[in-house]
Design an enzyme around this catalytic site. Structure first.
Site, PDB file in Angstrom:
ATOM      1  N   HIS A   1       0.801  -1.230   0.000  1.00 34.64           N
ATOM      2  CA  HIS A   1       0.000   0.000   0.000  1.00 34.64           C
ATOM      3  C   HIS A   1       0.828   1.271   0.000  1.00 34.64           C
ATOM      4  O   HIS A   1       0.261   2.354   0.173  1.00 34.64           O
ATOM      5  CB  HIS A   1      -0.898   0.061   1.233  1.00 34.64           C
ATOM      6  CG  HIS A   1      -2.010  -0.933   1.221  1.00 34.64           C
ATOM      7  ND1 HIS A   1      -3.265  -0.644   0.730  1.00 34.64           N
ATOM      8  CD2 HIS A   1      -2.063  -2.206   1.624  1.00 34.64           C
ATOM      9  CE1 HIS A   1      -4.041  -1.706   0.858  1.00 34.64           C
ATOM     10  NE2 HIS A   1      -3.327  -2.676   1.390  1.00 34.64           N
TER      11      HIS A   1
ATOM     12  N   LYS B   1      -8.663  14.107   4.572  1.00 33.60           N
ATOM     13  CA  LYS B   1      -7.822  12.908   4.558  1.00 33.60           C
ATOM     14  C   LYS B   1      -6.839  13.020   5.710  1.00 33.60           C
ATOM     15  O   LYS B   1      -6.782  14.066   6.378  1.00 33.60           O
ATOM     16  CB  LYS B   1      -7.056  12.786   3.242  1.00 33.60           C
ATOM     17  CG  LYS B   1      -6.321  14.086   2.837  1.00 33.60           C
ATOM     18  CD  LYS B   1      -5.565  13.967   1.535  1.00 33.60           C
ATOM     19  CE  LYS B   1      -6.419  14.014   0.319  1.00 33.60           C
ATOM     20  NZ  LYS B   1      -6.394  12.838  -0.513  1.00 33.60           N
ATOM     21  N   ARG B   2      -6.046  11.965   5.963  1.00 34.93           N
ATOM     22  CA  ARG B   2      -5.032  12.064   6.993  1.00 34.93           C
ATOM     23  C   ARG B   2      -4.077  13.215   6.683  1.00 34.93           C
ATOM     24  O   ARG B   2      -3.864  13.568   5.524  1.00 34.93           O
ATOM     25  CB  ARG B   2      -4.225  10.759   7.065  1.00 34.93           C
ATOM     26  CG  ARG B   2      -4.953   9.630   7.733  1.00 34.93           C
ATOM     27  CD  ARG B   2      -5.215   9.920   9.182  1.00 34.93           C
ATOM     28  NE  ARG B   2      -4.030   9.811   9.979  1.00 34.93           N
ATOM     29  CZ  ARG B   2      -3.897   9.022  11.042  1.00 34.93           C
ATOM     30  NH1 ARG B   2      -4.912   8.265  11.426  1.00 34.93           N
ATOM     31  NH2 ARG B   2      -2.782   8.983  11.738  1.00 34.93           N
TER      32      ARG B   2
ATOM     33  N   LYS C   1       0.851  14.643   1.397  1.00 31.18           N
ATOM     34  CA  LYS C   1      -0.495  14.956   0.904  1.00 31.18           C
ATOM     35  C   LYS C   1      -0.666  16.459   0.686  1.00 31.18           C
ATOM     36  O   LYS C   1      -1.630  16.909   0.081  1.00 31.18           O
ATOM     37  CB  LYS C   1      -1.554  14.433   1.872  1.00 31.18           C
ATOM     38  CG  LYS C   1      -1.547  12.913   1.986  1.00 31.18           C
ATOM     39  CD  LYS C   1      -2.650  12.408   2.896  1.00 31.18           C
ATOM     40  CE  LYS C   1      -2.564  10.938   3.207  1.00 31.18           C
ATOM     41  NZ  LYS C   1      -3.191  10.069   2.178  1.00 31.18           N
TER      42      LYS C   1
ATOM     43  N   THR D   1      -8.332   6.793  -1.934  1.00 27.86           N
ATOM     44  CA  THR D   1      -9.690   6.293  -2.144  1.00 27.86           C
ATOM     45  C   THR D   1     -10.689   7.422  -1.895  1.00 27.86           C
ATOM     46  O   THR D   1     -11.797   7.405  -2.439  1.00 27.86           O
ATOM     47  CB  THR D   1      -9.999   5.092  -1.218  1.00 27.86           C
ATOM     48  OG1 THR D   1      -9.479   5.379   0.087  1.00 27.86           O
ATOM     49  CG2 THR D   1      -9.376   3.822  -1.736  1.00 27.86           C
TER      50      THR D   1
ATOM     51  N   LYS E   1     -14.305   8.642  -3.740  1.00 26.25           N
ATOM     52  CA  LYS E   1     -15.566   8.940  -3.048  1.00 26.25           C
ATOM     53  C   LYS E   1     -16.076  10.327  -3.429  1.00 26.25           C
ATOM     54  O   LYS E   1     -17.272  10.536  -3.630  1.00 26.25           O
ATOM     55  CB  LYS E   1     -15.380   8.812  -1.530  1.00 26.25           C
ATOM     56  CG  LYS E   1     -15.066   7.387  -1.103  1.00 26.25           C
ATOM     57  CD  LYS E   1     -14.531   7.304   0.315  1.00 26.25           C
ATOM     58  CE  LYS E   1     -13.858   5.958   0.553  1.00 26.25           C
ATOM     59  NZ  LYS E   1     -13.018   5.934   1.774  1.00 26.25           N
TER      60      LYS E   1
HETATM   61  O1  CGF Z   1      -3.552   2.832   1.703  1.00 33.39           O
HETATM   62  C1  CGF Z   1      -2.708   3.872   2.162  1.00 33.39           C
HETATM   63  C2  CGF Z   1      -3.481   4.729   3.167  1.00 33.39           C
HETATM   64  N1  CGF Z   1      -2.825   5.877   3.595  1.00 33.39           N
HETATM   65  O2  CGF Z   1      -3.873   3.965   4.287  1.00 33.39           O
HETATM   66  N2  CGF Z   1      -1.618   3.310   2.820  1.00 33.39           N
HETATM   67  N3  CGF Z   1      -1.004   2.930   3.584  1.00 33.39           N
HETATM   68  N4  CGF Z   1      -0.218   2.516   4.273  1.00 33.39           N
HETATM   69  C3  CGF Z   1      -2.188   4.682   0.997  1.00 33.39           C
HETATM   70  O3  CGF Z   1      -1.377   5.734   1.399  1.00 33.39           O
HETATM   71  C4  CGF Z   1      -3.310   5.145   0.095  1.00 33.39           C
HETATM   72  O4  CGF Z   1      -2.787   5.771  -1.042  1.00 33.39           O
HETATM   73  C5  CGF Z   1      -4.171   3.974  -0.331  1.00 33.39           C
HETATM   74  O5  CGF Z   1      -5.290   4.422  -1.031  1.00 33.39           O
HETATM   75  C6  CGF Z   1      -4.635   3.196   0.872  1.00 33.39           C
HETATM   76  C7  CGF Z   1      -5.390   1.953   0.494  1.00 33.39           C
HETATM   77  O6  CGF Z   1      -4.701   1.199  -0.419  1.00 33.39           O
END
Ligand code: CGF
Length: 839
Positions: free
Chosen positions: A374, A565-566, A571, A673, A677
């Site tokens: 990820h 987002k976080r 970001k 994601t 959305k």
């Molecule tokens: O996983 C992430 C998200 N921040 O939780 N990763 N991690 N570790 C990625 O940074 C995102 O880009 C991704 O969409 C998400 C799910 O795959």
């Protein structure tokens, strides 16, 4: 999963209609019954939580028949099953989603109305299970929804954290963390299954001893044993009979008290073991995209992984599937490296506990696991110091050494005389302090390795996992993420759904590509008018919410420009802030300037130990304080930080966006994601060519997407040639003024020290290249402002975004996984009128 098929002790028990009936009358009766018999309350003295609980139990009753029928069918057929192992499941509230998936939202709404209650208020009452940090955990939750909807036998395995992601408060502009006590009012959705508890060993040492046949074997002598108790939650598919299971493990002491210590009068010592054991499932680590090498975290990982593998073996035994057929019965998807100790744990179970020869065990292991990566951020790639790992998992470390020895022999064979490659690929990092490299372990022990968006997978192949790609090219594949339209459209945006259904029917809920049919209506002025009106109504709701929670008035005709987002430097929420300051500076220089009014909304949490991310939150609030109060601005700009971004809040906020900010440095966001959305709810994206933005733009069309910034190649090239942020600062007067205003203390009551660390980062090395992308971002934002003025054009873009987002359903992702390498078939569940139960 263990209902007996048939035996003399089994009788059939009639499920009463009050527990299954779906008519308004039955629902009302069942609700009153649950309020009385479960909550023990009359309506006159019931609290809102009592009402919520009574309704939740009413809905749960309606799930149970489906759940038990599903378990019984899987068990009878010994169906091939996906085991989704994830340290995080960010489920969000359950009630609304279950109403949607059961197809009884309207009936329940009416039933509550007739009882003088407001369903929306009861939905608000639910404490959400926030057992995840962000995208990764929410993805797991979307995938469970799609697996059930597509009738795929599956089990989600994770940890039942007592405290989930912290609640965020804002004090004087700063983030403050508050413990999330999500279980304190009770959780009506879970059922404990203590009879399936398992024990997990930790610590100690290994010994080589002869067994009863005189053969030498390795024995692990642990110094701690913890009990894992499964708590099951039903996961109902959308309008199917399938209800799969999310099984979360709670840690407890094997014996609550150490009786010896207790007898000898050491009461506190006696409960100590209990406390130590329970700590394992106490709290979720609140970091996203960063690995924390803490002992407790490793304990959490081995704990849930070991419980889950033993649970799978129990199921196989009960279904009489021989252990050799493990890869036929289960495919284990590793959601990132957090569960990757499952690889040595399965080896340990097979070799040490089931006496299987190494080669055979390794054959089974390699065919059972699939690994999803990820992240591309180096700091997020998990590695464990050898000392810590060996102390907690001495046997696993030996097994990893053995896997590594054999693996490096393979590498040598394929690439003779390449010693540097051996050093690079070893599962043990020996460059300084020695570490176990978990991503490499996952690559070696899995038959499939996937990224989560096309660009991300390419970058894994080219860069982060390049050596592994050269070694095992056949293992690599892409599975672009997706999100569930049930939660993020049907439940969260009823107005949009009504409008869509009135034009194209409701097939799109199960087949999101059906949204394409909307394109036929884009030229219909009446439809565009309805679309616009719908958006305004949604924005009005959010404006009311903002007023209630922050006392800030926002103009619903202004553009809602949202970044939720976080918080992370990559970001680039602070790039967004630079834009706000730039607009503000333009107004200050010329108060009559003609500016498109905007409301900037921010939401998101920062990891508690991530100082710069927290400083960015403070900066947003500080800029908001000035901008929102300056009379020169004349309400044309508003900056609002909405605290405590969670799933519930996300559902409220996504539908209201006009503009979605997806502005990470190219090559840093694996997928994203939130971007999906927002677009699914009709927002237009301003974004870089990063993660899934690339594919969103491909789908919706370049003319319906605002692109800016450097590409990944350009980022790499600029870094290589020696990036000098200072030069950009010197060259661009608007950029210089924006940064100078922050640095001078303009937004911090004259204190130049407050934001100095942030300014130093930007002018020093600017790792995430905000300054390089600033001009392109600002110019593109100017085009956005221009476009918004032509509201009819904007509405067309919005409609086309929704119409072309079909690819981003998590149903599509799950189908891809199934067809490509899970090889799991749907199983139809028949709803029997009777369930079986032991007499
Ligand atoms: O996983 C992430 C998200 N921040 O939780 N990763 N991690 N570790 C990625 O940074 C995102 O880009 C991704 O969409 C998400 C799910 O795959």
């Amino acid at each position: 999963q263990t209902l007996p098929n048939s035996s003399e002790t089994v009788t059939e028990v009639r499920v009463e209609d009050d527990r299954t009936g779906l008519s308004v009358e039955t629902l009302k009766r069942a609700f009153a019954d649950n309020l009385f018999y479960i909550q023990g309350k009359f309506p006159q003295i019931a609290s809102k939580n009592d009402f919520y609980m009574a309704l939740a139990y009413t809905v749960r009753d309606r799930l149970l028949r489906r759940w038990l029928n599903t378990a019984e069918t899987y068990s009878r057929n010994a169906s091939r099953t996906v085991a989704y192992l994830s340290a995080e499941f960010l489920m969000g509230p359950q009630l609304g989603n279950n109403l949607i998936n059961l197809g009884i939202y309207d009936q329940v709404n009416q039933a509550m109305q007739e009882l003088g209650l407001d369903l929306r208020e009861l939905l608000e009452e639910e404490e959400e299970p926030g057992l995840g940090n962000g995208g990764l955990g929410r993805l797991a939750a979307c995938y469970l929804d799609s697996l059930a909807t597509l009738e795929i036998p599956s089990l989600g395995y994770g940890i039942r954290y007592e405290f989930g992601i912290f609640d965020q408060d804002i004090k004087d502009g700063w983030q403050v963390e508050i413990t999330d006590k999500w279980l304190s009012a009770g959780n009506p959705w879970e059922l404990p299954r203590p009879e399936w508890s398992v024990e997990v060993k930790l610590g100690g040492h290994t010994e080589k001893r002869a067994d009863e046949h005189g053969n030498f074997k390795i024995y692990w002598v642990p110094n701690q044993v913890v009990k894992g108790i499964p708590y099951d939650t039903p996961i109902l598919g959308y309008k199917t009979n399938t209800a799969n299971t999310l099984r979360l493990w709670k840690a407890e002491a094997v014996e609550s008290f150490d009786f010896y210590a207790f007898d000898s009068g050491d009461y506190l010592g006696a409960v100590h073991q209990k406390t130590v054991s329970e700590n394992i499932s106490k709290v979720l680590y609140p970091n996203d995209n960063s690995a924390q090498g803490k002992e407790l975290r490793l304990a959490q990982q081995i704990f849930f992984v070991s419980c889950s593998l033993k649970d799978m073996m129990r199921i196989m035994e009960q279904q009489k599937v021989p252990l050799e057929q493990f890869p036929e019965k289960f495919v284990i998807q590793l959601n990132d490296t957090h569960p990757s100790v499952a690889i040595p744990e399965l080896m340990r179970l097979l070799v040490d506990e089931y006496d299987m020869p190494w080669e055979k065990a390794w054959g089974i292991t390699k065919q059972s696991f699939a690994y999803t990566n990820h992240t591309l951020l180096p700091e997020a790639l998990e590695r464990w110091p050898i000392g810590l790992f060996g102390k907690m998992l001495p046997r696993h470390l030996e097994i990893i050494y053995e896997i590594n020895k054999r693996f490096l022999d393979e590498v040598r064979m394929k690439f003779p005389d390449d010693t540097d490659r051996l050093r690079r690929m070893s599962l043990i990092d020996e460059s300084g302090e020695r570490y176990v490299r978990m991503a490499f372990l996952a690559c070696v022990g899995s038959y499939s390795i996937n990224g989560v968006a096309a660009l991300h997978t390419e970058l894994l192949k080219k860069d982060v996992l390049h050596d592994f790609y050269e070694m095992y090219p056949e293992k690599f594949n892409n599975k672009t993420n997706g999100v569930t339209p049930r939660r993020f459209m049907v439940l969260s945006n009823p107005r949009l759904c009504r409008l869509l259904n009135s034009k194209i029917g409701d097939e799109w809920i199960k087949n999101l590509y059906e949204l394409k049919k909307l394109e036929a209506f884009v030229e219909d002025p009446e439809f565009r008018r309805q679309w616009r009106e719908m958006k305004l109504e949604i924005k009005q709701d959010v404006a009311d919410y903002i007023k209630k929670t922050t006392d800030i008035d926002v103009n619903v005709n202004s553009m809602f420009d949202i970044q939720a987002k976080r918080f992370h430097e990559y970001k680039r929420q602070h790039l967004n802030v630079l834009h706000i300051i730039t607009l503000y500076n333009r107004i200050k220089a010329n108060p009559d300037i003609d500016i498109t009014p905007r409301t900037f909304l921010f939401g998101g949490k920062a990891a508690p130990g991530y100082y710069i991310a927290k400083l960015i939150i403070k900066l947003i609030n500080s800029v908001g304080d000035i901008v929102n109060r300056d009379p020169d601005v004349r309400d044309r700009l508003k900056v609002v930080f909405l605290k405590d971004f969670n799933v519930k809040f996300a559902q409220r906020i996504y539908p209201s966006a006009d503009l979605s900010e997806q502005i990470s440095t190219a090559g840093k966001e694996a997928s994203g994601t939130g971007n999906m959305k927002f677009a699914l709810n009709g927002a237009i994206t301003i974004g870089t060519l990063d993660g899934a933005n690339v594919e969103i733009r491909e789908e919706v069309g370049a003319e319906n997407f605002f692109l800016f910034g450097l590409t990944t190649e350009e980022v790499y090239a600029l870094k290589k040639e020696g990036y000098q942020p200072w030069e950009y600062y010197q060259k661009d007067p608007e950029l210089k003024l924006a940064i100078d205003r922050i640095a001078s203390g303009f937004f911090s009551h004259g204190d130049p020290k407050l934001f100095k660390p942030l300014v130093d980062h930007l002018l020093g090395n600017d790792q995430y290249m905000l300054l390089a992308d600033y001009r392109s971002y600002i110019d593109t934002q100017d085009r956005v402002s221009e476009a918004y003025r032509d509201i009819d054009r904007w509405v067309r873009m919005s409609i086309l975004n929704v119409a072309r987002m079909g690819k981003f359903s998590s149903d599509r992702s799950i189908r891809d996984y199934c067809e490509d390498f899970w090889k799991v078939q749907p199983v139809n569940i028949e709803l029997k009128e009777y369930v079986q139960a032991t007499a």
